[in-house]
Scaffold this motif. Structure first.
Motif, mmCIF file in Angstrom:
data_model
loop_
_atom_site.group_PDB
_atom_site.id
_atom_site.type_symbol
_atom_site.label_atom_id
_atom_site.label_comp_id
_atom_site.label_asym_id
_atom_site.label_seq_id
_atom_site.Cartn_x
_atom_site.Cartn_y
_atom_site.Cartn_z
ATOM 1 N N LEU A 166 38.586 19.214 66.241
ATOM 2 C CA LEU A 166 39.048 20.460 65.622
ATOM 3 C C LEU A 166 38.584 21.673 66.423
ATOM 4 C CD1 LEU A 166 38.388 19.590 61.866
ATOM 5 C CD2 LEU A 166 40.612 19.744 63.014
ATOM 6 N N ARG A 167 37.335 21.596 66.899
ATOM 7 C CA ARG A 167 36.790 22.707 67.702
ATOM 8 C C ARG A 167 37.613 22.912 68.968
ATOM 9 N NH1 ARG A 167 32.098 23.341 71.398
ATOM 10 N NH2 ARG A 167 31.843 21.072 71.377
ATOM 11 N N TYR A 168 37.975 21.826 69.609
ATOM 12 C CA TYR A 168 38.759 21.923 70.849
ATOM 13 C C TYR A 168 40.116 22.575 70.588
ATOM 14 C CZ TYR A 168 41.764 20.511 74.696
ATOM 15 O OH TYR A 168 42.674 20.521 75.722
ATOM 16 N N PHE A 169 40.825 22.062 69.574
ATOM 17 C CA PHE A 169 42.168 22.584 69.316
ATOM 18 C C PHE A 169 42.131 24.036 68.818
ATOM 19 C CE2 PHE A 169 43.437 18.116 69.442
ATOM 20 C CZ PHE A 169 44.621 18.212 70.176
ATOM 21 N N TYR A 170 41.117 24.352 68.022
ATOM 22 C CA TYR A 170 41.066 25.726 67.489
ATOM 23 C C TYR A 170 40.739 26.730 68.592
ATOM 24 C CZ TYR A 170 39.766 29.780 64.706
ATOM 25 O OH TYR A 170 39.690 31.041 64.174
ATOM 26 N N TYR A 171 39.675 26.495 69.342
ATOM 27 C CA TYR A 171 39.240 27.472 70.329
ATOM 28 C C TYR A 171 40.064 27.446 71.605
ATOM 29 C CZ TYR A 171 35.109 28.613 67.574
ATOM 30 O OH TYR A 171 34.271 29.034 66.578
ATOM 31 N N HIS A 172 40.400 26.259 72.098
ATOM 32 C CA HIS A 172 41.005 26.162 73.423
ATOM 33 C C HIS A 172 42.515 26.033 73.396
ATOM 34 C CE1 HIS A 172 36.927 25.906 74.832
ATOM 35 N NE2 HIS A 172 36.703 24.824 74.093
ATOM 36 N N GLN A 173 43.066 25.579 72.295
ATOM 37 C CA GLN A 173 44.520 25.487 72.199
ATOM 38 C C GLN A 173 45.096 26.648 71.375
ATOM 39 O OE1 GLN A 173 46.466 23.184 73.800
ATOM 40 N NE2 GLN A 173 44.591 22.463 74.781
ATOM 41 N N TYR A 174 44.539 26.848 70.181
ATOM 42 C CA TYR A 174 45.080 27.882 69.295
ATOM 43 C C TYR A 174 44.623 29.285 69.711
ATOM 44 C CZ TYR A 174 46.014 30.488 65.005
ATOM 45 O OH TYR A 174 46.443 31.426 64.099
ATOM 46 N N MET A 175 43.289 29.458 69.960
ATOM 47 C CA MET A 175 42.761 30.780 70.309
ATOM 48 C C MET A 175 42.900 31.093 71.794
ATOM 49 S SD MET A 175 41.711 32.116 67.468
ATOM 50 C CE MET A 175 40.642 33.451 68.017
ATOM 51 N N GLY A 176 43.137 30.079 72.623
ATOM 52 C CA GLY A 176 43.319 30.309 74.047
ATOM 53 C C GLY A 176 42.033 30.574 74.803
ATOM 54 N N VAL A 177 40.900 30.209 74.230
ATOM 55 C CA VAL A 177 39.606 30.397 74.922
ATOM 56 C C VAL A 177 39.543 29.431 76.105
ATOM 57 C CG1 VAL A 177 37.108 30.236 74.690
ATOM 58 C CG2 VAL A 177 38.490 31.113 72.794
ATOM 59 N N LYS A 178 39.044 29.920 77.226
ATOM 60 C CA LYS A 178 38.964 29.102 78.433
ATOM 61 C C LYS A 178 38.041 27.903 78.196
ATOM 62 C CE LYS A 178 37.705 29.241 83.317
ATOM 63 N NZ LYS A 178 37.135 30.051 84.422
ATOM 64 N N PHE A 179 38.526 26.726 78.597
ATOM 65 C CA PHE A 179 37.734 25.501 78.413
ATOM 66 C C PHE A 179 36.601 25.465 79.420
ATOM 67 C CE2 PHE A 179 36.750 21.021 79.053
ATOM 68 C CZ PHE A 179 36.620 20.595 77.752
ATOM 69 N N GLU A 180 35.400 25.175 78.939
ATOM 70 C CA GLU A 180 34.218 25.103 79.789
ATOM 71 C C GLU A 180 33.602 23.705 79.712
ATOM 72 O OE1 GLU A 180 33.161 27.412 81.760
ATOM 73 O OE2 GLU A 180 34.310 29.151 81.051
ATOM 74 N N PRO A 181 33.008 23.233 80.824
ATOM 75 C CA PRO A 181 32.339 21.916 80.815
ATOM 76 C C PRO A 181 31.219 21.820 79.780
ATOM 77 C CG PRO A 181 32.641 22.703 83.065
ATOM 78 C CD PRO A 181 33.012 23.840 82.151
#
Length: 221
Positions: free
Chosen positions: A20-35
């Motif tokens: 859920l965290r991945y989809f919310y921040y990086h897919q829905y909110m567009g936050v850049k994915f970090e390692p």
């Protein structure tokens, strides 16, 4: 054997949370994915495993007698109902056996409580050694044990009683054997309370015939 339910549930929650965290921040909110996402996930999983293991340990010891590592009375209904349901569906017998060590107080008085504890552990180990996979061994209280045997064979009683008393009395730990009462489902009852009452009645009939009341001299560690 300790279960894994606590760890499985805890890890499952962490995995779901991170999805859920991945989809919310990086897919829905567009936050850049970090390692660092994976580092945090690993930390969360570590805490989940630790917390889940503590739950599994607490549940394991809550169901066990600490001296003999057999089950305690808290789980008897659950264990019995699970096995009786299986026996009913397969039209099998089930035996409830009540075992009371003879002259246990006298053994404690003469040889000490340490020897009494050794006898309890030895008895539990004998029962577990001779038990089948689906059997349940319970410390019923004091010097009493309950052995639940699903799919018990007709006429097993004599061999069971003879084998257990023979092994109890032929060892270096002072023992005068055990009084044993057996009740069989469905012949003598269809619920645990009825069966244990019938086994208790049979056990006290056995005890009434047990006339020797002194620990044999010379039996010591």
């Amino acid at each position: 054997m300790m279960g894994y339910r606590g760890r499985i549930v805890a890890v499952g929650i962490v995995i779901m949370f991170n999805i859920l965290r991945y989809f919310y921040y990086h897919q829905y909110m567009g936050v850049k994915f970090e390692p660092s996402f994976f580092i945090l996930t690993a930390i969360f999983l570590g805490f989940a495993l630790l917390g889940g293991k503590q739950y599994d340990l607490a549940k394991f010891y809550a169901e066990r007698d600490t001296l003999t590592n057999t089950y305690n009375r808290r789980v008897v209904e659950k264990m019995f109902n699970k096995r009786i349901s299986n026996c009913e569906s397969k039209k099998q017998k089930l035996a409830v056996i009540l075992i009371d060590l003879n002259n246990f107080k006298e053994i404690n008085d003469e040889f000490g409580h340490k020897t009494g504890d050794e006898l309890l552990r030895f008895t539990a180990d004998l029962l577990k050694k001779n038990a089948k996979k689906d059997d349940v061994i319970i410390r019923w209280g004091g010097d009493e044990f309950v052995h639940i045997i699903p799919n018990s064979e007709p006429g097993f009683e004599f061999d069971y009683i003879h084998t257990l008393n023979n092994e109890l009395t032929h060892n270096e730990i002072p023992s005068m054997g055990a009084s044993i009462g057996i009740a069989v489902f469905p012949d003598e009852g269809e619920d645990f309370d009825t069966l244990i009452q019938q086994a208790d009645k049979a056990m006290y009939e056995w005890k009434s015939n047990f006339s020797q009341d002194k620990v044999p001299a010379g039996q010591n560690k």
